[in-house]
Design a protein around this motif. Structure first.
Motif: not given
Length: 165
Positions: A42-45, A86-89, A119-122
């Motif tokens: 979910k976070d790293l498709p 870009k980065r995951l934040l 948006f990735r997940f939360g």
């Protein structure tokens, strides 16, 4: 990220790690989202997430001295001569959102409507998003089914100090 301990049943963890407490899976994910730590598909498709944008180098998840792995040349070249824009934040919403109401990869835009990331997940009011670093300090909005939901992003404290420049 704290400690994960595997012990025999009935062991008192505070004897092993003074000051520790036992959390549950929701506590773990909340802590992970607050720190901007990705985990799972979910976070790293697969086929979408890039190792450097996902902060894996910051977590010692990439070796630049040994190989071989798929994408090694591009990852090493980008690390040594490129710029990661870009980065995951970690992101936070003003109120909890039902995660099933947010489509995977929902757009995040600036106040003017310019694309800032995905948006990735939360869970609840916390999550992880792939964002352009140039937009981190701007007012950001999640496009969720036609509605715009305000969110804030931040650079995690654990990142190297030169990373946010």
């Amino acid at each position: 990220m704290g400690w994960r301990v595997i012990t025999k049943k009935g062991v008192n963890l505070s004897e092993i790690i003074p000051g520790s407490h036992v959390g549950n899976i929701q506590d773990y994910h909340r802590h992970r989202y607050k720190q901007g730590i990705p985990e799972g598909v979910k976070d790293l498709p697969p086929g979408v997430a890039l190792p450097l944008e996902s902060n894996l180098a910051y977590m010692n998840g990439i070796s630049f001295t040994k190989g071989c792995y798929i994408g090694q040349e591009l990852t090493a070249r980008t690390h040594h001569v490129g710029v990661i824009r870009k980065r995951l934040l970690p992101v936070q919403f003003p109120a909890p959102l039902p995660t099933d109401s947010i489509p995977e990869g929902a757009d995040i835009v600036t106040e003017s409507g310019k694309s800032a990331g995905k948006f990735r997940f939360g869970g609840g009011e916390l999550g992880i998003a792939l964002l352009r670093l140039a937009n981190v300090n701007e007012a950001l909005y999640l496009n969720s089914g036609g509605d715009k939901v305000k969110l804030t992003a931040r650079i995690p404290e654990w990142w190297p100090k030169t990373a946010s420049k």
